[in-house]
Design a protein around this motif. Structure first.
Motif, PDB file in Angstrom:
ATOM      1  N   ASP A 540       0.803  -1.225   0.000  1.00  7.61           N
ATOM      2  CA  ASP A 540       0.000   0.000   0.000  1.00  7.61           C
ATOM      3  C   ASP A 540       0.836   1.276   0.000  1.00  7.61           C
ATOM      4  OD1 ASP A 540      -2.353  -1.563   0.100  1.00  7.61           O
ATOM      5  OD2 ASP A 540      -2.140  -1.726   2.276  1.00  7.61           O
ATOM      6  N   MET A 541       2.126   1.149  -0.250  1.00  9.23           N
ATOM      7  CA  MET A 541       2.958   2.352  -0.298  1.00  9.23           C
ATOM      8  C   MET A 541       2.591   3.191  -1.520  1.00  9.23           C
ATOM      9  SD  MET A 541       7.065   2.736  -0.561  1.00  9.23           S
ATOM     10  CE  MET A 541       7.603   2.701   1.126  1.00  9.23           C
ATOM     11  N   PHE A 542       2.318   2.532  -2.636  1.00  9.81           N
ATOM     12  CA  PHE A 542       1.928   3.232  -3.857  1.00  9.81           C
ATOM     13  C   PHE A 542       0.460   2.959  -4.160  1.00  9.81           C
ATOM     14  CE2 PHE A 542       6.459   2.314  -4.276  1.00  9.81           C
ATOM     15  CZ  PHE A 542       6.948   3.597  -4.466  1.00  9.81           C
ATOM     16  N   GLN A 543      -0.258   4.006  -4.475  1.00 15.28           N
ATOM     17  CA  GLN A 543      -1.666   3.849  -4.828  1.00 15.28           C
ATOM     18  C   GLN A 543      -1.895   4.490  -6.186  1.00 15.28           C
ATOM     19  OE1 GLN A 543      -3.774   5.750  -1.616  1.00 15.28           O
ATOM     20  NE2 GLN A 543      -3.020   4.293  -0.110  1.00 15.28           N
ATOM     21  N   VAL A 544      -2.541   3.718  -7.057  1.00 14.53           N
ATOM     22  CA  VAL A 544      -2.811   4.223  -8.395  1.00 14.53           C
ATOM     23  C   VAL A 544      -4.295   4.076  -8.668  1.00 14.53           C
ATOM     24  CG1 VAL A 544      -2.301   3.942 -10.861  1.00 14.53           C
ATOM     25  CG2 VAL A 544      -0.530   3.460  -9.176  1.00 14.53           C
ATOM     26  N   SER A 545      -4.902   5.093  -9.236  1.00 13.03           N
ATOM     27  CA  SER A 545      -6.295   4.925  -9.629  1.00 13.03           C
ATOM     28  C   SER A 545      -6.590   5.680 -10.912  1.00 13.03           C
ATOM     29  CB  SER A 545      -7.231   5.381  -8.513  1.00 13.03           C
ATOM     30  OG  SER A 545      -7.139   6.770  -8.346  1.00 13.03           O
ATOM     31  N   VAL A 546      -7.561   5.139 -11.640  1.00 10.70           N
ATOM     32  CA  VAL A 546      -8.078   5.781 -12.844  1.00 10.70           C
ATOM     33  C   VAL A 546      -9.589   5.769 -12.700  1.00 10.70           C
ATOM     34  CG1 VAL A 546      -8.216   5.705 -15.354  1.00 10.70           C
ATOM     35  CG2 VAL A 546      -6.183   4.833 -14.203  1.00 10.70           C
ATOM     36  N   GLU A 547     -10.203   6.933 -12.841  1.00 11.10           N
ATOM     37  CA  GLU A 547     -11.663   6.991 -12.744  1.00 11.10           C
ATOM     38  C   GLU A 547     -12.226   7.772 -13.908  1.00 11.10           C
ATOM     39  OE1 GLU A 547     -13.893   8.091  -9.149  1.00 11.10           O
ATOM     40  OE2 GLU A 547     -12.072   7.668  -8.024  1.00 11.10           O
ATOM     41  N   GLY A 548     -13.385   7.330 -14.371  1.00  8.29           N
ATOM     42  CA  GLY A 548     -14.077   8.079 -15.414  1.00  8.29           C
ATOM     43  C   GLY A 548     -15.480   8.398 -14.936  1.00  8.29           C
ATOM     44  N   TYR A 549     -16.062   9.492 -15.433  1.00  8.38           N
ATOM     45  CA  TYR A 549     -17.435   9.810 -15.038  1.00  8.38           C
ATOM     46  C   TYR A 549     -18.158  10.497 -16.185  1.00  8.38           C
ATOM     47  CZ  TYR A 549     -15.758  14.567 -14.569  1.00  8.38           C
ATOM     48  OH  TYR A 549     -15.215  15.793 -14.848  1.00  8.38           O
ATOM     49  N   TYR A 550     -19.463  10.415 -16.143  1.00  6.23           N
ATOM     50  CA  TYR A 550     -20.318  11.158 -17.063  1.00  6.23           C
ATOM     51  C   TYR A 550     -21.500  11.637 -16.244  1.00  6.23           C
ATOM     52  CZ  TYR A 550     -22.171  12.654 -21.524  1.00  6.23           C
ATOM     53  OH  TYR A 550     -22.591  13.429 -22.577  1.00  6.23           O
ATOM     54  N   LYS A 551     -21.814  12.917 -16.413  1.00  4.44           N
ATOM     55  CA  LYS A 551     -22.874  13.515 -15.581  1.00  4.44           C
ATOM     56  C   LYS A 551     -23.846  14.269 -16.473  1.00  4.44           C
ATOM     57  CE  LYS A 551     -21.330  16.713 -12.647  1.00  4.44           C
ATOM     58  NZ  LYS A 551     -20.706  17.195 -11.420  1.00  4.44           N
ATOM     59  N   TRP A 552     -25.142  14.030 -16.273  1.00  9.12           N
ATOM     60  CA  TRP A 552     -26.180  14.764 -16.990  1.00  9.12           C
ATOM     61  C   TRP A 552     -26.862  15.684 -15.978  1.00  9.12           C
ATOM     62  CZ3 TRP A 552     -25.232   9.591 -17.333  1.00  9.12           C
ATOM     63  CH2 TRP A 552     -25.018   9.037 -18.604  1.00  9.12           C
ATOM     64  N   VAL A 579     -29.826  22.782 -19.726  1.00  8.53           N
ATOM     65  CA  VAL A 579     -29.284  21.474 -19.345  1.00  8.53           C
ATOM     66  C   VAL A 579     -27.759  21.532 -19.353  1.00  8.53           C
ATOM     67  CG1 VAL A 579     -31.254  20.106 -20.110  1.00  8.53           C
ATOM     68  CG2 VAL A 579     -29.455  20.696 -21.753  1.00  8.53           C
ATOM     69  N   GLY A 580     -27.153  20.542 -18.706  1.00 12.69           N
ATOM     70  CA  GLY A 580     -25.699  20.493 -18.660  1.00 12.69           C
ATOM     71  C   GLY A 580     -25.215  19.072 -18.812  1.00 12.69           C
ATOM     72  N   ARG A 581     -23.982  18.952 -19.235  1.00 11.54           N
ATOM     73  CA  ARG A 581     -23.346  17.628 -19.256  1.00 11.54           C
ATOM     74  C   ARG A 581     -21.864  17.819 -18.936  1.00 11.54           C
ATOM     75  NH1 ARG A 581     -23.638  16.728 -25.839  1.00 11.54           N
ATOM     76  NH2 ARG A 581     -21.996  18.217 -26.364  1.00 11.54           N
ATOM     77  N   ALA A 582     -21.305  16.866 -18.230  1.00 17.69           N
ATOM     78  CA  ALA A 582     -19.886  16.942 -17.866  1.00 17.69           C
ATOM     79  C   ALA A 582     -19.334  15.528 -17.891  1.00 17.69           C
ATOM     80  CB  ALA A 582     -19.723  17.546 -16.484  1.00 17.69           C
ATOM     81  N   TYR A 583     -18.120  15.397 -18.373  1.00 23.20           N
ATOM     82  CA  TYR A 583     -17.495  14.077 -18.359  1.00 23.20           C
ATOM     83  C   TYR A 583     -15.994  14.247 -18.247  1.00 23.20           C
ATOM     84  CZ  TYR A 583     -17.238  15.295 -23.347  1.00 23.20           C
ATOM     85  OH  TYR A 583     -17.042  15.949 -24.533  1.00 23.20           O
ATOM     86  N   GLY A 584     -15.338  13.194 -17.786  1.00 25.32           N
ATOM     87  CA  GLY A 584     -13.900  13.323 -17.634  1.00 25.32           C
ATOM     88  C   GLY A 584     -13.243  12.042 -17.179  1.00 25.32           C
ATOM     89  N   ALA A 585     -11.921  12.089 -17.174  1.00 23.75           N
ATOM     90  CA  ALA A 585     -11.124  10.965 -16.685  1.00 23.75           C
ATOM     91  C   ALA A 585     -10.127  11.518 -15.674  1.00 23.75           C
ATOM     92  CB  ALA A 585     -10.396  10.291 -17.841  1.00 23.75           C
ATOM     93  N   GLU A 586      -9.997  10.838 -14.548  1.00 24.74           N
ATOM     94  CA  GLU A 586      -9.137  11.295 -13.456  1.00 24.74           C
ATOM     95  C   GLU A 586      -8.058  10.257 -13.171  1.00 24.74           C
ATOM     96  OE1 GLU A 586     -12.969  13.475 -11.344  1.00 24.74           O
ATOM     97  OE2 GLU A 586     -12.118  11.683 -10.436  1.00 24.74           O
ATOM     98  N   PHE A 587      -6.828  10.703 -13.153  1.00 27.24           N
ATOM     99  CA  PHE A 587      -5.694   9.799 -12.919  1.00 27.24           C
ATOM    100  C   PHE A 587      -5.000  10.240 -11.646  1.00 27.24           C
ATOM    101  CE2 PHE A 587      -6.599  10.155 -17.379  1.00 27.24           C
ATOM    102  CZ  PHE A 587      -6.540   8.857 -17.840  1.00 27.24           C
ATOM    103  N   PHE A 588      -4.685   9.286 -10.795  1.00 24.55           N
ATOM    104  CA  PHE A 588      -4.126   9.620  -9.494  1.00 24.55           C
ATOM    105  C   PHE A 588      -3.028   8.629  -9.143  1.00 24.55           C
ATOM    106  CE2 PHE A 588      -4.798   9.927  -4.708  1.00 24.55           C
ATOM    107  CZ  PHE A 588      -4.277  11.210  -4.613  1.00 24.55           C
TER     108      PHE A 588
END
Lengths: 762, 265
Positions: A540-552, A579-588
């Motif tokens: 657990d010394m290194f933590q990696v994550s990738v997340e994606g989302y889409y929001k209406w 109306v709105g929409r948002a999407y993205g990819a998050e790298f950590f």
């Protein structure tokens, strides 16, 4: 009697301070998959299906503890953990289980390390929770040096900020440069980026759940700091040892003292300061009951000569009652009050403008620990909202009349239930639903706008309801652990918002008007799906994550060209709905332990809106659209007493509207604007560095010195861009204004404790 | 005082107290190019004519400021009393009325035919409102300079919506900008309006005009002003809604005027 199936329950605490530990794990030794974590009050309940005697308790930064049961029966076991001896010299308590990011079903959530953020360099050396979360993926600052933040392409008012369950309507001091949260008072903070559990509701984009410290129940501790712009003082200690404790923290800025030194007469006569006080007390009544009383009071005062003044601030109060019905059922009941108000005094016009937004709430939450694999949570929240829009009070009614806009009252109710279940030690599911109900209630008025020119006014008598909106908000999140150090998570949630802030400027201002859901203003609704992949390496010394989302998003609010939002009774016909929409990819990527720690966070995202009369009803980038957002945070412990840190941030400039031409009118050159938000500010980037020197560290007292430099390479980041004509009138040009170049600061912190009696941890 | 100005002042005071490094700098910013658009500026009052209509075309932002008038257009002003005046081009882009006389209460119609298109706007001239008195005050600004300013006192007529524009003439120099007021919050009260120019010296001659303007013209000026101060200005600046059909830039104002002149003591 020996049971084959029995339940142990109790509280897990820090042995030194007596503070409850949130999220500590309690599990059966040698039997995989039987375990639980402590709740927000440090309470746990674990049902053990097999005759085992050895229970382990773990929390990062603390020594592991093993409970050996004398008998196999239902029993209460309270544990106090000692901070790890190997870290004792330079205690860095991680408010987090080392692999919690992998095992919980929760996606799009970040638990903040309150201790760690003291090392991160910030503007004027004021440690700030809200500025630290801006360094995390999916979270962006509202503007330079601002504590306002945008989560996943949503506005500032779509964040619900809770301080001990009380919503804070305006979370910043001094036009946003400082958050209202004094770091000394904070125990724990979690940010949910849209996929929150059903127990939270009321805002579209995020929940930032901040919990205040309970206060040391073992000894008295006095701490404080002297900084460039403010000083802090806090005191905590037992009311009755191990039964109750209190904490009071206070802070005041003294920028106005510098003003007094100014040569300019006008600055000398100006007032500019803020202060805030956090206070909390808790008391244990018997084994099953505990009472907490916590509050916040803060105010900003600004006065420019005798021309005008602005005073604004928040007050919150929370009275909580924890009751343990049984070893499986934990209850918390809260009475919550919060108030935000401002007064603008305009001396030249002899008027005061006053506004208030105030809530009274009753909240009940029940945790039911069915067995080691199933946990239920359910409850309700009932809130009575009062909004007093800017009332104009005149000192000289012969010049300007009083304007008393109609007060608005709203009654918001929500019930929720959620079920946390773990299957085959690999799958964790948290699903639930929140039902929210909102109505504007009398005595008040409401309006109908059958066409552009006509306004029909209707009176709402006491006890009468305007249109009531029912919304079901389903929430689900699932995690699948392929391996103990690797998981895939996905979530869906619907969020509803019934209070809306109307902001006409690029930087939101505390005096921006709030409106509630009525027959004209529909509840804002957002649906978000998220999915992520999480891996931990090297213990657990290194933590990696990738997340994606889409929001209406539905029923988003903007305003018409030339809208009058102030002192306007019928503000609702000045608004546009779209109306709105948002999407993205998050790298950590994070290095969590060792001498060298830190993280790299990168977000690629889009956030767009569509309104009937804007850009011919096509999608356009919102103000919250930042294509690229990168943060690098590095911390290094050179010795146990010296650590250094650096942060570098980069983000795409905000979407804005620039001239695409110019015309000549009334003897002036006038910019001709193109379509909305089709242009960009220059990209923003900045490097900050900091160092902390522990001057002395003893058992009873310690002090340190923190030095930081904001914007080390003095980049002139654009705060605003103006379009101007040169002095001889021949050409027009663009000119940026920037607020800060290089800003060094220094803070001195101290802490000493008075121990009434030495006690050994259990 | 507008919120934006308060925000600016707070920022200035705060930054001045803390760092004193806040600055501005010219930048190269890539801008989009719009197609040139017709700009019409038409004014007509209850004073004696002639009145003028100015026509020009918009330019790209980074082009120089040499705006040239649009020649050879047909410009007609008519009223609801049956007068119809075709304007004469004095110099390129500047068109002058020949005989029409502005009278309050009448509705005026401006028709411009240029480059094959016809643009129209209507405007009703409101009843004039008197300047009650002029008040000279001494004020100290943010930088600490002492300046003489002037205010006019106006008794707003009760029960009717009124919109005002204040212009001034200091010796031979005219004020710029749209200094406008609406009585939405103070109908029927005695009001004080700032005079656009300031920093007077003893012996200066100051002439102040109080225009009573049409509601649509007020709205145009108000939207226009909202976009002029970008610092903490609207999140999304936009051009004011057109008062011409089809859309053209600019305005047509038929207003009534009351004046007062003072020699600065």
């Amino acid at each position: 009697m020996t049971l084959s199936r029995f339940t142990i329950s109790g509280t897990i605490k820090d042995a030194k301070t007596g503070e409850e530990l949130i999220g500590a794990t309690v599990f059966l030794k040698d039997t995989a998959g039987i375990g639980t974590t402590t709740n927000a009050y440090g309470f746990y309940s674990l049902t053990i299906p097999t005759p085992k005697h050895e229970i382990a308790v773990k929390y990062v930064g603390y020594d592991d503890f093993t409970i050996t049961l004398d008998s196999l029966k239902n029993q209460t076991i309270n544990v106090s953990l000692l901070p790890s001896s190997k870290n004792l010299k330079e205690v860095e308590i991680k408010a987090k289980k080392s692999n919690e990011n992998i095992t919980t079903a929760q996606v799009s959530a970040i638990k903040l390390d309150v201790k760690q953020l003291e090392k991160i360099p910030v503007l004027f050396g004021e440690k700030d929770l809200l500025k630290t979360i801006q360094l995390l993926p999916g979270v962006q600052p509202a503007s330079e040096g601002n504590s306002g933040f945008y989560v996943r392409g949503s506005s500032n008012d779509q964040n619900l900020i809770l301080l001990d369950e009380a919503p804070v309507y305006s979370a910043s001091h001094l036009l946003g440069f400082f958050s209202v949260f004094n770091n000394d008072a904070i125990k724990d903070a979690v940010l949910y980026k849209g996929n929150m559990p059903a127990e939270y509701g009321g805002r579209l984009a995020s929940v930032l759940d901040i919990k205040m410290k309970e206060g040391n129940s073992k000894e008295y501790v006095i701490g404080g700091g002297i900084g460039l712009i403010s000083s802090r003082l806090n005191i905590e200690g037992p009311i009755v040892q191990d039964k109750g404790s209190f904490i009071v923290t206070a802070r005041r800025t003294y920028a106005d003292l510098f003003l007094k030194l100014s040569k300019k007469e006008q600055l000398k006569k100006s007032i500019l300061y803020f202060y805030d006080i956090n206070a909390k007390a808790n008391y244990r009544i018997g084994k099953r009951d505990r009472i907490f009383l916590s509050g916040y009071f803060g105010q900003d005062k600004f006065g420019f000569q005798d021309r005008f003044s602005i005073i604004y601030g928040n007050a919150t109060a929370t009275l909580r009652w924890n009751h343990i019905f049984s070893d499986k059922l934990f209850s918390n009941t809260s009475f919550i009050f919060n108030d935000f108000n401002y007064t603008i005094g305009i001396t030249v016009a002899s008027i005061d403008v006053k506004s208030v937004i105030r809530d009274f709430s009753l909240k009940e939450d029940l945790d039911y620990y069915l067995n080691s694999h199933n946990k239920l949570k359910f409850g309700f929240l009932s809130t009575f909202h009062t909004i007093v829009p800017g009332q104009v009070i005149s000192q000289d009614t012969s010049r300007i009349g009083n304007i008393f806009l109609t007060k608005n009252y709203g009654w918001e109710n929500a019930v929720y239930a959620q079920h946390e279940v773990s299957l085959w030690n690999k799958v964790n599911i948290n699903y639930g639903v929140r039902l929210s109900i909102f109505s504007q209630v009398g005595p008040s008025k409401y309006f109908k706008f059958p066409n552009e020119e006509t306004i029909d006014t209707f009176n709402l008598k006491l006890g009468q309801f305007n249109k009531t909106y029912f919304n079901a908000e389903p929430r689900v999140s699932i995690s699948y652990n392929f391996y103990p150090n690797m998981s895939f998570k996905t979530a869906y949630s619907r969020n509803v918002q019934n209070l809306h802030q109307l902001s006409t400027t690029t930087t939101s201002f505390p005096t921006d008007r709030w409106v509630m859901t009525t027959n004209n203003v529909k509840p804002q609704i957002a649906d978000q799906v998220s999915a992520g992949y999480f891996v931990n390496f090297h213990k657990d010394m290194f933590q990696v994550s990738v997340e994606g989302y889409y929001k209406w998003m539905q029923n988003q609010i903007d305003y018409k060209n030339g809208a009058t939002l102030r002192a306007n009774e019928t503000v609702e016909n000045q608004l546009l709905f779209g109306v709105g929409r948002a999407y993205g990819a998050e790298f950590f990527f994070k290095k969590a332990t060792g001498k060298f720690t830190g993280w790299v966070s990168y977000t690629f995202s889009r956030s767009e809106r569509k309104f009937p009369t804007v850009n011919r009803e096509t999608w356009f980038p919102s103000r919250y659209d930042r294509t690229h957002d990168l943060s690098i945070v590095l911390m290094y412990d050179i010795t146990p007493r010296i650590n250094v840190s650096a942060t570098w941030v980069y983000y795409t400039g905000i979407a804005s509207t620039f001239p695409s031409g110019k015309y000549f009118l009334n003897g002036q050159i006038v910019p001709y604007y193109g379509d909305r938000n089709q242009d960009r500010f220059p990209a923003y980037h900045r490097l900050d560095i900091g160092a902390t020197f522990v001057l002395k560290k003893r058992k009873t007292w310690e002090h340190d010195l923190n030095i930081s430099v904001y914007n080390l390479y003095a980049r002139k980041n654009a705060y605003s861009i103006d379009f101007k004509t040169d002095d001889n009138g021949n050409t027009t040009y663009a000119e940026k204004s920037y607020l800060f170049r290089i800003v060094p600061s220094i803070t001195y912190n101290f802490k000493f404790s008075i121990s009434p009696a030495k006690r050994k941890a259990k | 005082m507008r919120m934006q100005n308060m925000i600016r002042t707070i920022l200035m005071v705060f930054v001045a107290s803390m760092v004193s490094t806040s600055c501005t700098e010219k930048i190269n910013l890539k801008l989009k190019n719009s197609t040139p658009l017709l700009t019409i500026e038409g004014n007509l009052s209850d004073r004696s004519g002639p009145y003028y209509v100015i026509l020009s075309k918009s330019r790209l932002y980074y082009e120089n400021n040499s705006f040239t008038g649009l020649p050879s257009a047909q410009v007609v002003i008519s009223d609801d009393a049956g007068n119809n005046d075709t304007l004469t081009e004095v110099v390129a882009g500047l068109y002058s009325t020949n005989f029409i006389q502005g009278t309050f209460g009448r509705t005026y119609h401006l028709k411009v035919t240029a480059e094959g298109k016809t643009y129209e706007s209507y405007c009703k001239m409101p009843t004039p409102v008197d300047i009650d008195s002029i008040d000279i005050t001494t004020e100290t600004d943010f930088k600490g300079n002492v300046k003489k300013r002037a205010n006019i006192l106006v008794r707003d007529p009760a029960g009717v919506p009124n919109q005002y524009r204040v212009t001034s003439l200091l010796n031979d120099t005219a004020s710029t900008g749209f200094h406008i007021h609406i009585d939405r919050l103070w109908d029927g009260k005695l009001r004080s309006f700032n005079v656009p120019q300031s920093d007077f010296k003893t012996g200066d001659t100051l002439k102040i005009d109080l225009q009573s303007i049409d509601e649509h013209v007020y709205t145009y000026f108000s939207e226009f002003n909202q976009n002029q101060n970008n610092f903490g200005a609207p999140a999304a600046p936009a051009n004011p809604d057109a008062v011409f059909t089809p859309a053209a830039l600019g305005y047509f104002s038929a207003h009534s005027i009351k004046s007062k002149t003072i020699v600065i003591p």
